[in-house]
Design a protein around this motif. Structure first.
Motif, PDB file in Angstrom:
ATOM      1  N   LEU A 193       0.826  -1.215   0.000  1.00  9.08           N
ATOM      2  CA  LEU A 193       0.000   0.000   0.000  1.00  9.08           C
ATOM      3  C   LEU A 193       0.859   1.263   0.000  1.00  9.08           C
ATOM      4  CD1 LEU A 193      -2.862  -1.061   2.433  1.00  9.08           C
ATOM      5  CD2 LEU A 193      -3.041  -0.692  -0.034  1.00  9.08           C
ATOM      6  N   LEU A 194       1.924   1.261   0.783  1.00 10.43           N
ATOM      7  CA  LEU A 194       2.816   2.418   0.794  1.00 10.43           C
ATOM      8  C   LEU A 194       3.538   2.581  -0.538  1.00 10.43           C
ATOM      9  CD1 LEU A 194       4.284   2.290   4.407  1.00 10.43           C
ATOM     10  CD2 LEU A 194       2.860   4.091   3.422  1.00 10.43           C
ATOM     11  N   ASN A 195       3.891   1.476  -1.170  1.00 10.42           N
ATOM     12  CA  ASN A 195       4.516   1.544  -2.483  1.00 10.42           C
ATOM     13  C   ASN A 195       3.578   2.212  -3.487  1.00 10.42           C
ATOM     14  OD1 ASN A 195       6.760   1.009  -4.178  1.00 10.42           O
ATOM     15  ND2 ASN A 195       5.717  -0.765  -5.027  1.00 10.42           N
TER      16      ASN A 195
ATOM     17  N   LEU B 118       7.194   8.013 -15.693  1.00 11.15           N
ATOM     18  CA  LEU B 118       6.127   7.199 -16.271  1.00 11.15           C
ATOM     19  C   LEU B 118       6.179   5.747 -15.803  1.00 11.15           C
ATOM     20  CD1 LEU B 118       5.917   8.628 -19.890  1.00 11.15           C
ATOM     21  CD2 LEU B 118       4.259   8.882 -18.040  1.00 11.15           C
ATOM     22  N   VAL B 119       7.278   5.361 -15.194  1.00 15.02           N
ATOM     23  CA  VAL B 119       7.337   4.011 -14.613  1.00 15.02           C
ATOM     24  C   VAL B 119       6.437   3.922 -13.379  1.00 15.02           C
ATOM     25  CG1 VAL B 119       9.322   4.364 -13.078  1.00 15.02           C
ATOM     26  CG2 VAL B 119       8.935   2.130 -14.097  1.00 15.02           C
ATOM     27  N   MET B 120       6.164   5.048 -12.744  1.00 16.07           N
ATOM     28  CA  MET B 120       5.335   5.065 -11.531  1.00 16.07           C
ATOM     29  C   MET B 120       3.901   4.591 -11.787  1.00 16.07           C
ATOM     30  SD  MET B 120       7.322   5.908  -9.061  1.00 16.07           S
ATOM     31  CE  MET B 120       8.841   6.764  -8.711  1.00 16.07           C
TER      32      MET B 120
ATOM     33  N   GLN C 163       0.795  -3.195  -9.083  1.00 18.97           N
ATOM     34  CA  GLN C 163       0.676  -3.491  -7.652  1.00 18.97           C
ATOM     35  C   GLN C 163      -0.787  -3.608  -7.255  1.00 18.97           C
ATOM     36  OE1 GLN C 163       3.982  -3.205  -5.437  1.00 18.97           O
ATOM     37  NE2 GLN C 163       2.690  -4.928  -4.967  1.00 18.97           N
ATOM     38  N   CYS C 164      -1.643  -2.714  -7.764  1.00 20.01           N
ATOM     39  CA  CYS C 164      -3.078  -2.777  -7.438  1.00 20.01           C
ATOM     40  C   CYS C 164      -3.711  -4.059  -7.972  1.00 20.01           C
ATOM     41  CB  CYS C 164      -3.808  -1.570  -8.017  1.00 20.01           C
ATOM     42  SG  CYS C 164      -3.555  -0.046  -7.110  1.00 20.01           S
ATOM     43  N   VAL C 165      -3.440  -4.382  -9.221  1.00 15.99           N
ATOM     44  CA  VAL C 165      -4.044  -5.577  -9.823  1.00 15.99           C
ATOM     45  C   VAL C 165      -3.633  -6.826  -9.058  1.00 15.99           C
ATOM     46  CG1 VAL C 165      -3.998  -7.070 -11.865  1.00 15.99           C
ATOM     47  CG2 VAL C 165      -4.346  -4.612 -12.125  1.00 15.99           C
ATOM     48  N   PHE C 166      -2.342  -6.959  -8.781  1.00 18.57           N
ATOM     49  CA  PHE C 166      -1.871  -8.175  -8.119  1.00 18.57           C
ATOM     50  C   PHE C 166      -2.274  -8.234  -6.652  1.00 18.57           C
ATOM     51  CE2 PHE C 166       1.627  -8.119 -11.489  1.00 18.57           C
ATOM     52  CZ  PHE C 166       0.885  -8.915 -12.337  1.00 18.57           C
ATOM     53  N   MET C 167      -2.574  -7.072  -6.038  1.00 15.65           N
ATOM     54  CA  MET C 167      -3.094  -7.083  -4.673  1.00 15.65           C
ATOM     55  C   MET C 167      -4.563  -7.475  -4.637  1.00 15.65           C
ATOM     56  SD  MET C 167      -1.714  -3.920  -2.400  1.00 15.65           S
ATOM     57  CE  MET C 167      -2.649  -4.372  -0.948  1.00 15.65           C
ATOM     58  N   ILE C 168      -5.324  -6.999  -5.613  1.00 17.77           N
ATOM     59  CA  ILE C 168      -6.775  -7.215  -5.617  1.00 17.77           C
ATOM     60  C   ILE C 168      -7.128  -8.641  -6.017  1.00 17.77           C
ATOM     61  CG2 ILE C 168      -8.916  -6.554  -6.780  1.00 17.77           C
ATOM     62  CD1 ILE C 168      -7.737  -3.674  -6.883  1.00 17.77           C
TER      63      ILE C 168
ATOM     64  N   SER D  81       2.961  -9.890  -7.096  1.00 18.74           N
ATOM     65  CA  SER D  81       2.933  -8.673  -6.296  1.00 18.74           C
ATOM     66  C   SER D  81       4.280  -8.473  -5.592  1.00 18.74           C
ATOM     67  CB  SER D  81       1.795  -8.738  -5.280  1.00 18.74           C
ATOM     68  OG  SER D  81       1.628  -7.501  -4.650  1.00 18.74           O
ATOM     69  N   GLY D  82       4.843  -9.561  -5.091  1.00 16.91           N
ATOM     70  CA  GLY D  82       6.183  -9.496  -4.505  1.00 16.91           C
ATOM     71  C   GLY D  82       7.224  -9.105  -5.539  1.00 16.91           C
ATOM     72  N   PHE D  83       7.062  -9.613  -6.768  1.00 19.73           N
ATOM     73  CA  PHE D  83       7.988  -9.276  -7.847  1.00 19.73           C
ATOM     74  C   PHE D  83       7.917  -7.792  -8.183  1.00 19.73           C
ATOM     75  CE2 PHE D  83       9.089  -9.043 -12.410  1.00 19.73           C
ATOM     76  CZ  PHE D  83      10.395  -9.498 -12.327  1.00 19.73           C
ATOM     77  N   VAL D  84       6.708  -7.206  -8.162  1.00 24.05           N
ATOM     78  CA  VAL D  84       6.562  -5.768  -8.415  1.00 24.05           C
ATOM     79  C   VAL D  84       7.295  -4.977  -7.332  1.00 24.05           C
ATOM     80  CG1 VAL D  84       4.911  -3.849  -8.545  1.00 24.05           C
ATOM     81  CG2 VAL D  84       4.411  -5.990  -9.712  1.00 24.05           C
ATOM     82  N   LEU D  85       7.219  -5.440  -6.087  1.00 26.67           N
ATOM     83  CA  LEU D  85       7.970  -4.754  -5.023  1.00 26.67           C
ATOM     84  C   LEU D  85       9.478  -4.812  -5.288  1.00 26.67           C
ATOM     85  CD1 LEU D  85       6.183  -5.764  -1.689  1.00 26.67           C
ATOM     86  CD2 LEU D  85       6.281  -3.503  -2.749  1.00 26.67           C
ATOM     87  N   ILE D  86       9.952  -5.970  -5.734  1.00 31.54           N
ATOM     88  CA  ILE D  86      11.388  -6.100  -6.019  1.00 31.54           C
ATOM     89  C   ILE D  86      11.787  -5.185  -7.177  1.00 31.54           C
ATOM     90  CG2 ILE D  86      13.146  -7.693  -6.928  1.00 31.54           C
ATOM     91  CD1 ILE D  86      11.859  -9.863  -5.182  1.00 31.54           C
TER      92      ILE D  86
END
Length: 195
Positions: free
Chosen positions: A33-35, A72-74, A81-86, A96-101
């Motif tokens: 969520l913070l990301n 634009l990467v943001m 992150q939203c899609v993989f969390m939902i 979702s973990g991969f997006v964090l990495i």
């Protein structure tokens, strides 16, 4: 001599993994969520607000990158992150973990850009710590949900072997489960309790 070095590295990795597991036992949702929140703020400030960010001395290192639209990467981080969390599936949790990495180098870049401004500021340190948090949070999520996938695929019997660190060499092992189902699938509550 070389054996002692490998033993030291293995012990150091175990210590790092124990610290990571302790620090992020319940916190990976907060990290995700913070990301998203940090990426939303950067997207707004650099993309949609006529904020005059290029005039602020602390953002002087960001100015050359403003024309290149590096930010634009943001939005990509936000959407993924939203899609993989939902979406609730083990594969989406791993992704979702991969997006964090993947977010870790982006926040490292932001931290370095603040450091190159020539002014002492908190941005270089905060985003540096945030990059590290994204890295260990994503690593933790991928480990945790990879383990859950193993549990789901092999059944409870093999999961006990994997969880104990003992490699299974018996190729004739039964993939049946102890819960009475013959196909080896686990109930959701069982899968959740394993990790």
């Amino acid at each position: 001599m070389l054996r002692n070095y490998f033993m030291y590295v293995a012990g150091l990795m175990q210590t790092i993994i124990r610290a990571r597991n302790w620090a992020l036992r319940y916190g990976t949702n907060a990290v995700q969520l913070l990301n998203i929140a940090f990426a939303v703020v950067f997207t707004y400030v650099f993309g949609f607000a006529d904020s005059g960010v290029d005039a602020a001395p602390i953002y002087s290192a960001f100015v050359p990158f403003e024309e290149s639209r590096w930010w634009l990467v943001m939005p990509a981080i936000i959407v993924l992150q939203c899609v993989f969390m939902i979406v609730k599936s083990l594969r989406c949790d791993v992704l979702s973990g991969f997006v964090l990495i993947i977010s870790a180098p982006v926040w490292t870049f932001v931290s370095i850009s603040f450091a190159n401004s020539g002014f002492v500021n908190t941005g270089s340190y905060i985003y540096g710590v945030w990059a590290f948090t994204c890295l260990i949070g994503g690593w933790r999520m991928m480990d945790l949900y990879d383990y859950k996938l193993i549990v789901k695929r092999r059944g409870k019997r093999d999961a006990r072997v994997v969880g104990s660190g003992v490699a299974s060499t018996d190729n004739t092992a039964s993939y049946g489960s102890d819960d009475g189902r013959s196909d080896g699938r686990l109930f959701d509550s069982t899968t959740e309790s394993q990790a």
